[in-house]
Write a protein that holds these residues in place. Structure first.
Motif, PDB file in Angstrom:
ATOM      1  N   PHE A 120     -16.664 -15.357 -29.365  1.00 44.10           N
ATOM      2  CA  PHE A 120     -16.364 -16.173 -28.194  1.00 44.10           C
ATOM      3  C   PHE A 120     -15.244 -15.554 -27.361  1.00 44.10           C
ATOM      4  CE2 PHE A 120     -18.373 -19.732 -30.665  1.00 44.10           C
ATOM      5  CZ  PHE A 120     -19.447 -19.882 -29.816  1.00 44.10           C
ATOM      6  N   ILE A 121     -14.232 -15.044 -28.024  1.00 49.66           N
ATOM      7  CA  ILE A 121     -13.126 -14.399 -27.309  1.00 49.66           C
ATOM      8  C   ILE A 121     -13.628 -13.160 -26.578  1.00 49.66           C
ATOM      9  CG2 ILE A 121     -10.992 -13.080 -27.648  1.00 49.66           C
ATOM     10  CD1 ILE A 121     -10.268 -15.181 -29.828  1.00 49.66           C
ATOM     11  N   ASN A 122     -14.421 -12.352 -27.244  1.00 51.91           N
ATOM     12  CA  ASN A 122     -14.968 -11.141 -26.605  1.00 51.91           C
ATOM     13  C   ASN A 122     -15.854 -11.483 -25.419  1.00 51.91           C
ATOM     14  OD1 ASN A 122     -13.618  -9.396 -28.326  1.00 51.91           O
ATOM     15  ND2 ASN A 122     -15.320  -9.270 -29.764  1.00 51.91           N
ATOM     16  N   ASN A 123     -16.643 -12.542 -25.553  1.00 52.54           N
ATOM     17  CA  ASN A 123     -17.498 -12.965 -24.432  1.00 52.54           C
ATOM     18  C   ASN A 123     -16.655 -13.423 -23.247  1.00 52.54           C
ATOM     19  OD1 ASN A 123     -19.886 -12.371 -25.704  1.00 52.54           O
ATOM     20  ND2 ASN A 123     -20.222 -14.447 -26.448  1.00 52.54           N
ATOM     21  N   ASP A 124     -15.583 -14.166 -23.528  1.00 55.78           N
ATOM     22  CA  ASP A 124     -14.674 -14.579 -22.455  1.00 55.78           C
ATOM     23  C   ASP A 124     -14.108 -13.351 -21.742  1.00 55.78           C
ATOM     24  OD1 ASP A 124     -14.965 -17.299 -22.898  1.00 55.78           O
ATOM     25  OD2 ASP A 124     -13.100 -17.509 -24.037  1.00 55.78           O
ATOM     26  N   ILE A 125     -13.648 -12.396 -22.515  1.00 55.03           N
ATOM     27  CA  ILE A 125     -13.036 -11.193 -21.947  1.00 55.03           C
ATOM     28  C   ILE A 125     -14.028 -10.429 -21.080  1.00 55.03           C
ATOM     29  CG2 ILE A 125     -12.130  -8.904 -22.547  1.00 55.03           C
ATOM     30  CD1 ILE A 125     -10.663 -10.323 -24.900  1.00 55.03           C
ATOM     31  N   LEU A 126     -15.258 -10.261 -21.554  1.00 56.70           N
ATOM     32  CA  LEU A 126     -16.277  -9.566 -20.755  1.00 56.70           C
ATOM     33  C   LEU A 126     -16.557 -10.306 -19.455  1.00 56.70           C
ATOM     34  CD1 LEU A 126     -18.839  -8.516 -23.534  1.00 56.70           C
ATOM     35  CD2 LEU A 126     -17.338  -7.008 -22.215  1.00 56.70           C
ATOM     36  N   LEU A 127     -16.664 -11.607 -19.543  1.00 49.14           N
ATOM     37  CA  LEU A 127     -16.913 -12.431 -18.356  1.00 49.14           C
ATOM     38  C   LEU A 127     -15.754 -12.316 -17.371  1.00 49.14           C
ATOM     39  CD1 LEU A 127     -18.628 -14.643 -16.911  1.00 49.14           C
ATOM     40  CD2 LEU A 127     -17.206 -16.301 -18.114  1.00 49.14           C
ATOM     41  N   TRP A 128     -14.522 -12.419 -17.858  1.00 50.69           N
ATOM     42  CA  TRP A 128     -13.354 -12.341 -16.986  1.00 50.69           C
ATOM     43  C   TRP A 128     -13.258 -10.989 -16.303  1.00 50.69           C
ATOM     44  CZ3 TRP A 128      -9.725 -14.397 -21.356  1.00 50.69           C
ATOM     45  CH2 TRP A 128      -9.948 -15.764 -21.536  1.00 50.69           C
ATOM     46  N   ARG A 129     -13.502  -9.949 -17.049  1.00 47.76           N
ATOM     47  CA  ARG A 129     -13.425  -8.600 -16.474  1.00 47.76           C
ATOM     48  C   ARG A 129     -14.446  -8.456 -15.342  1.00 47.76           C
ATOM     49  NH1 ARG A 129     -13.144  -3.654 -20.474  1.00 47.76           N
ATOM     50  NH2 ARG A 129     -11.050  -3.280 -19.741  1.00 47.76           N
ATOM     51  N   GLU A 130     -15.657  -8.940 -15.564  1.00 46.87           N
ATOM     52  CA  GLU A 130     -16.709  -8.873 -14.552  1.00 46.87           C
ATOM     53  C   GLU A 130     -16.352  -9.738 -13.338  1.00 46.87           C
ATOM     54  OE1 GLU A 130     -20.180  -7.713 -12.688  1.00 46.87           O
ATOM     55  OE2 GLU A 130     -19.205  -6.871 -14.451  1.00 46.87           O
ATOM     56  N   GLU A 131     -15.857 -10.946 -13.588  1.00 48.95           N
ATOM     57  CA  GLU A 131     -15.474 -11.847 -12.489  1.00 48.95           C
ATOM     58  C   GLU A 131     -14.391 -11.211 -11.617  1.00 48.95           C
ATOM     59  OE1 GLU A 131     -16.245 -15.013 -11.406  1.00 48.95           O
ATOM     60  OE2 GLU A 131     -17.862 -15.307 -12.824  1.00 48.95           O
ATOM     61  N   LEU A 132     -13.350 -10.684 -12.250  1.00 52.08           N
ATOM     62  CA  LEU A 132     -12.243 -10.103 -11.489  1.00 52.08           C
ATOM     63  C   LEU A 132     -12.682  -8.864 -10.718  1.00 52.08           C
ATOM     64  CD1 LEU A 132      -9.311 -10.552 -14.036  1.00 52.08           C
ATOM     65  CD2 LEU A 132      -9.885 -12.007 -12.074  1.00 52.08           C
ATOM     66  N   THR A 133     -13.573  -8.093 -11.289  1.00 45.90           N
ATOM     67  CA  THR A 133     -14.099  -6.912 -10.596  1.00 45.90           C
ATOM     68  C   THR A 133     -14.915  -7.332  -9.376  1.00 45.90           C
ATOM     69  OG1 THR A 133     -14.126  -5.663 -12.669  1.00 45.90           O
ATOM     70  CG2 THR A 133     -15.515  -4.832 -10.885  1.00 45.90           C
ATOM     71  N   CYS A 134     -15.743  -8.347  -9.536  1.00 47.08           N
ATOM     72  CA  CYS A 134     -16.548  -8.844  -8.410  1.00 47.08           C
ATOM     73  C   CYS A 134     -15.669  -9.455  -7.328  1.00 47.08           C
ATOM     74  CB  CYS A 134     -17.564  -9.877  -8.894  1.00 47.08           C
ATOM     75  SG  CYS A 134     -18.920  -9.154  -9.825  1.00 47.08           S
ATOM     76  N   ILE A 135     -14.640 -10.190  -7.733  1.00 52.73           N
ATOM     77  CA  ILE A 135     -13.728 -10.793  -6.764  1.00 52.73           C
ATOM     78  C   ILE A 135     -13.073  -9.711  -5.923  1.00 52.73           C
ATOM     79  CG2 ILE A 135     -11.504 -11.990  -6.556  1.00 52.73           C
ATOM     80  CD1 ILE A 135     -12.486 -13.834  -8.851  1.00 52.73           C
ATOM     81  N   ASN A 136     -12.675  -8.632  -6.558  1.00 52.83           N
ATOM     82  CA  ASN A 136     -12.060  -7.534  -5.816  1.00 52.83           C
ATOM     83  C   ASN A 136     -13.011  -7.011  -4.738  1.00 52.83           C
ATOM     84  OD1 ASN A 136      -9.849  -5.565  -5.490  1.00 52.83           O
ATOM     85  ND2 ASN A 136     -11.418  -4.107  -6.138  1.00 52.83           N
ATOM     86  N   ALA A 137     -14.253  -6.792  -5.107  1.00 51.38           N
ATOM     87  CA  ALA A 137     -15.247  -6.297  -4.141  1.00 51.38           C
ATOM     88  C   ALA A 137     -15.495  -7.320  -3.033  1.00 51.38           C
ATOM     89  CB  ALA A 137     -16.552  -5.967  -4.861  1.00 51.38           C
ATOM     90  N   GLU A 138     -15.551  -8.594  -3.389  1.00 50.67           N
ATOM     91  CA  GLU A 138     -15.780  -9.633  -2.381  1.00 50.67           C
ATOM     92  C   GLU A 138     -14.630  -9.704  -1.379  1.00 50.67           C
ATOM     93  OE1 GLU A 138     -18.441 -12.841  -4.962  1.00 50.67           O
ATOM     94  OE2 GLU A 138     -16.315 -13.220  -4.664  1.00 50.67           O
ATOM     95  N   ILE A 139     -13.422  -9.638  -1.884  1.00 53.87           N
ATOM     96  CA  ILE A 139     -12.263  -9.733  -0.988  1.00 53.87           C
ATOM     97  C   ILE A 139     -12.244  -8.553  -0.018  1.00 53.87           C
ATOM     98  CG2 ILE A 139      -9.743  -9.613  -0.889  1.00 53.87           C
ATOM     99  CD1 ILE A 139      -9.689 -11.357  -3.425  1.00 53.87           C
ATOM    100  N   ILE A 140     -12.511  -7.371  -0.515  1.00 56.75           N
ATOM    101  CA  ILE A 140     -12.570  -6.196   0.362  1.00 56.75           C
ATOM    102  C   ILE A 140     -13.637  -6.399   1.444  1.00 56.75           C
ATOM    103  CG2 ILE A 140     -13.215  -3.747   0.453  1.00 56.75           C
ATOM    104  CD1 ILE A 140     -11.851  -3.505  -2.353  1.00 56.75           C
ATOM    105  N   PHE A 141     -14.795  -6.904   1.037  1.00 51.05           N
ATOM    106  CA  PHE A 141     -15.879  -7.174   1.980  1.00 51.05           C
ATOM    107  C   PHE A 141     -15.456  -8.211   3.025  1.00 51.05           C
ATOM    108  CE2 PHE A 141     -19.406  -9.970   3.169  1.00 51.05           C
ATOM    109  CZ  PHE A 141     -20.206  -9.069   3.847  1.00 51.05           C
ATOM    110  N   PHE A 142     -14.893  -9.337   2.555  1.00 52.95           N
ATOM    111  CA  PHE A 142     -14.480 -10.396   3.484  1.00 52.95           C
ATOM    112  C   PHE A 142     -13.437  -9.893   4.481  1.00 52.95           C
ATOM    113  CE2 PHE A 142     -15.690 -13.779   0.187  1.00 52.95           C
ATOM    114  CZ  PHE A 142     -16.860 -14.099   0.853  1.00 52.95           C
TER     115      PHE A 142
END
Length: 131
Positions: A18-40
């Motif tokens: 469960f901890i590893n799944n959280d970490i993978l999800l968070w890493r992906e979310e933060l990476t996507c947020i970075n790309a979205e902010i640059i786009f916006f």
């Protein structure tokens, strides 16, 4: 049927999954947020009347900074949580699990706040484009 928790897994293995799944999800979310902010930011700055969006751009820049800091903290956290594997008693496990819960609260709060800003950005863009 592929079960996430097999009968032969120990409690510690399940917590680790469960901890590893959280970490993978968070890493992906933060990476996507970075790309979205640059786009916006690029999109808002490219508009003819980009002065209208100046306040929103500033908010996005602040979220970008927070996202970068949170991503850095996540990397540190990933190294730290590795210590859970070495625990031999319940106090040690409790320390890491409480740490995980606290980090999870922080990151989920950030994700919630970012989604609100993203929704505002969409609404502002849509409103301006339909006028």
């Amino acid at each position: 049927m592929n079960e996430f928790v097999n009968k032969h897994h120990f409690k510690d293995d399940i917590e680790g999954q469960f901890i590893n799944n959280d970490i993978l999800l968070w890493r992906e979310e933060l990476t996507c947020i970075n790309a979205e902010i640059i786009f916006f930011k690029k999109l808002l700055k490219s508009k003819k009347d980009n002065k209208v969006y100046a306040k929103l751009i500033k908010k996005l820049e602040e979220k970008e900074r927070q996202n970068r800091n949170l991503f850095d903290n996540l990397i540190v956290y990933i190294r730290k949580i590795d210590g859970l594997k070495e625990c031999e008693d319940i106090d040690c496990e409790t320390y890491y699990l409480n740490d995980h819960i606290n980090f999870k609260k922080d990151i989920e709060s950030f994700l919630y706040q970012y989604k609100k800003l993203k929704r505002i950005t969409y609404l502002k863009l849509n409103k301006r484009d339909t006028l």
